[in-house]
Design a protein around this motif. Structure first.
Motif, PDB file in Angstrom:
ATOM      1  N   UNK A  55      55.588  51.359  36.293  1.00 52.91           N
ATOM      2  CA  UNK A  55      54.748  52.274  34.936  1.00 52.91           C
ATOM      3  C   UNK A  55      53.123  51.101  35.903  1.00 52.91           C
ATOM      4  N   UNK A  56      53.115  49.788  35.634  1.00 56.28           N
ATOM      5  CA  UNK A  56      52.327  49.553  36.201  1.00 56.28           C
ATOM      6  C   UNK A  56      51.761  49.677  36.978  1.00 56.28           C
ATOM      7  N   UNK A  57      51.840  51.057  38.410  1.00 48.25           N
ATOM      8  CA  UNK A  57      51.149  51.492  39.167  1.00 48.25           C
ATOM      9  C   UNK A  57      49.897  52.238  38.214  1.00 48.25           C
ATOM     10  N   UNK A  58      49.960  52.459  37.211  1.00 53.30           N
ATOM     11  CA  UNK A  58      49.396  53.266  36.499  1.00 53.30           C
ATOM     12  C   UNK A  58      47.841  52.641  36.746  1.00 53.30           C
ATOM     13  N   UNK A  59      47.840  51.065  36.387  1.00 53.77           N
ATOM     14  CA  UNK A  59      46.726  50.770  36.502  1.00 53.77           C
ATOM     15  C   UNK A  59      45.413  51.084  37.788  1.00 53.77           C
ATOM     16  N   UNK A  60      44.266  50.702  37.483  1.00 55.75           N
ATOM     17  CA  UNK A  60      43.273  50.631  38.606  1.00 55.75           C
ATOM     18  C   UNK A  60      42.127  50.198  38.260  1.00 55.75           C
ATOM     19  N   UNK A  61      41.796  49.196  39.311  1.00 54.42           N
ATOM     20  CA  UNK A  61      40.751  48.176  38.657  1.00 54.42           C
ATOM     21  C   UNK A  61      39.494  48.785  38.792  1.00 54.42           C
ATOM     22  N   UNK A  62      38.026  48.782  38.235  1.00 56.57           N
ATOM     23  CA  UNK A  62      37.076  48.927  38.147  1.00 56.57           C
ATOM     24  C   UNK A  62      36.408  47.561  38.012  1.00 56.57           C
ATOM     25  N   UNK A  63      35.958  47.392  39.430  1.00 58.40           N
ATOM     26  CA  UNK A  63      35.011  46.279  39.493  1.00 58.40           C
ATOM     27  C   UNK A  63      33.209  46.090  39.890  1.00 58.40           C
ATOM     28  N   UNK A  64      32.933  45.982  39.089  1.00 64.90           N
ATOM     29  CA  UNK A  64      31.287  45.582  38.955  1.00 64.90           C
ATOM     30  C   UNK A  64      30.814  44.624  39.097  1.00 64.90           C
ATOM     31  N   UNK A  65      29.110  44.881  39.621  1.00 69.77           N
ATOM     32  CA  UNK A  65      29.016  43.281  39.594  1.00 69.77           C
ATOM     33  C   UNK A  65      28.323  42.671  38.525  1.00 69.77           C
ATOM     34  N   UNK A  66      27.847  43.696  37.919  1.00 72.16           N
ATOM     35  CA  UNK A  66      27.272  42.667  36.230  1.00 72.16           C
ATOM     36  C   UNK A  66      27.226  44.202  35.015  1.00 72.16           C
ATOM     37  N   UNK A  67      26.442  43.715  34.057  1.00 70.21           N
ATOM     38  CA  UNK A  67      26.493  45.134  33.050  1.00 70.21           C
ATOM     39  C   UNK A  67      24.942  45.248  32.435  1.00 70.21           C
ATOM     40  N   UNK A  92      38.679  47.425  33.948  1.00 69.24           N
ATOM     41  CA  UNK A  92      36.962  47.001  34.346  1.00 69.24           C
ATOM     42  C   UNK A  92      37.170  44.945  34.361  1.00 69.24           C
ATOM     43  N   UNK A  93      36.431  44.866  35.499  1.00 73.26           N
ATOM     44  CA  UNK A  93      36.499  43.373  36.253  1.00 73.26           C
ATOM     45  C   UNK A  93      34.685  43.369  36.209  1.00 73.26           C
ATOM     46  N   UNK A  94      34.150  42.332  35.711  1.00 74.36           N
ATOM     47  CA  UNK A  94      32.881  42.271  35.513  1.00 74.36           C
ATOM     48  C   UNK A  94      32.592  41.271  35.577  1.00 74.36           C
ATOM     49  N   UNK A  95      31.654  41.026  37.322  1.00 71.07           N
ATOM     50  CA  UNK A  95      31.044  39.153  37.225  1.00 71.07           C
ATOM     51  C   UNK A  95      30.182  38.330  36.050  1.00 71.07           C
ATOM     52  N   UNK A  96      30.123  37.458  36.072  1.00 68.87           N
ATOM     53  CA  UNK A  96      28.785  36.912  35.790  1.00 68.87           C
ATOM     54  C   UNK A  96      29.304  35.559  35.825  1.00 68.87           C
ATOM     55  N   UNK A 102      34.406  38.019  42.997  1.00 63.71           N
ATOM     56  CA  UNK A 102      34.495  39.399  42.960  1.00 63.71           C
ATOM     57  C   UNK A 102      35.982  39.108  43.297  1.00 63.71           C
ATOM     58  N   UNK A 103      35.810  37.764  44.587  1.00 61.05           N
ATOM     59  CA  UNK A 103      37.174  37.533  45.289  1.00 61.05           C
ATOM     60  C   UNK A 103      38.104  37.333  43.820  1.00 61.05           C
ATOM     61  N   UNK A 104      38.236  36.408  43.204  1.00 61.22           N
ATOM     62  CA  UNK A 104      39.197  36.072  42.808  1.00 61.22           C
ATOM     63  C   UNK A 104      39.618  37.689  41.826  1.00 61.22           C
ATOM     64  N   UNK A 105      38.915  38.459  40.712  1.00 59.64           N
ATOM     65  CA  UNK A 105      39.648  39.569  40.811  1.00 59.64           C
ATOM     66  C   UNK A 105      40.335  40.162  41.484  1.00 59.64           C
TER      67      UNK A 105
END
Length: 333
Positions: A55-67, A92-96, A102-105
């Motif tokens: 079921x892990x395949x149900x995950x989707x990355x959402x990468x944002x540059x900031x909030x 949710x992957x938000x850069x700070x 972004x590459x690490x995420x």
């Protein structure tokens, strides 16, 4: 094991007994809670039990540059909701600044075996940025969708607002009010949406003088500094590449002892949250966030289900929203 139960329970806000039931695939737990526990396992870096790993395949990355820019939480809300409707869980992957890149995420998401990744803004829009992590996703055949204008060579499907039309709408609005000295505050030189906005302005104005264009970071402070320079050159109408930049331009005018819109008119871009509550309410060009976010998810799901999605760009029409930050220029003296 006890430490893992405690951490997951705290993350989700349920009892350790509930977490244990999920991990042992026992009944008596709602589907929503079950999914929350499984997602918490992934986020905390724990291995799922063998019978649940599929079921892990149900995950989707959402990468944002900031909030900080409210347009990105708005996109996250729409995209996250649309993913949930498809039975997918957004991570949710938000850069700070100084934080995870972004590459690490991307590496973390690959380790989690995500079904796909949506980038809502990011390095794909900058020609001079590092793009190796996008190649990694392509090599692993991970479904990807980009939200915002992209450089051409990446080859992913893209959803974007028509930057050229946005500038045309703002420019014609200021021109109709009588402004003849119109300037632009854009992002960096290598930023694709800013390049498109500049090209549209040049097409409208012919030889747009270099003195009418300033570059800035996408922040209130960046907008303040850039607009201060334009105002010093006699610009009376300022078109900005984001709403935070536009708010900085309003502040720059006031710091110069000028009024908005009496002396300087300002147009933003995005129509992000609360722009109708600023003083004055901001005239801006609205991105159709709901339609764009849902289209991005549709493109991603089509790829996840094995469909063929051609690499190309879906362009969405923006809408000029006229409020209180624009008016005729002051009479010539």
């Amino acid at each position: 094991m006890t430490r893992r139960l405690a951490q997951v329970a705290k993350k989700v806000g349920v009892s350790e007994a509930t977490v244990s039931r999920v991990l042992n695939n026992k009944p008596g737990v709602s589907e929503a809670t079950r999914q929350s526990v499984l997602t918490a396992l992934d986020v905390l870096g724990y291995e799922r039990p063998t019978q649940l790993r599929g079921e892990r395949a149900r995950l989707v990355g959402l990468v944002l540059p900031e909030l900080q820019n409210p347009i990105f939480p708005a996109f996250a809300e729409v995209i996250g909701g649309a993913l949930a409707q498809q039975g997918l869980t957004p991570v949710l992957c938000t850069q700070t600044k100084g934080g995870v890149s972004e590459a690490d995420y991307v590496e973390l998401l690959l380790q989690q075996q995500v079904s796909g990744v949506v980038f809502a803004g990011g390095l794909f829009a900058q020609e001079d940025a590092e793009h190796g992590h996008y190649q990694r996703l392509a090599e692993r055949q991970v479904p990807v969708v980009l939200v915002n204008a992209s450089i051409e060579r990446l080859g992913f499907p893209c959803v974007a607002c028509d930057d050229a039309v946005a500038v045309e709408q703002a420019w014609r609005h200021l021109s109709s009010l009588g402004h003849e000295r119109i300037g632009l505050v854009l992002g960096p030189d290598d930023h694709m949406p800013s390049q498109r906005k500049l090209a549209a302005a040049r097409a409208l104005e012919g030889r747009l003088p270099a003195s009418a264009v300033e570059r800035a970071m996408f922040s209130l402070e960046g907008g303040h500094a850039a607009a201060t320079r334009l105002i010093g050159r006699g610009i009376t109408g300022i078109i900005c590449a984001s709403d935070p930049i536009a708010l900085g331009a309003v502040r720059a005018a006031r710091r110069a002892g000028l009024s908005v819109p009496g002396d300087v008119s300002v147009v933003g871009y995005d129509d992000s949250a609360f722009m109708n509550c600023t003083e004055p309410p901001l005239t801006t060009v609205r991105q159709p966030i709901e339609a764009m976010g849902r289209a991005a998810v549709e493109l991603l799901v089509a790829q996840i289900q094995g469909g063929s999605v051609p690499p190309g760009e879906l362009l969405f029409e923006p809408e000029l929203v006229v409020r209180g930050s624009t008016a005729p220029p002051p009479p010539a003296t």
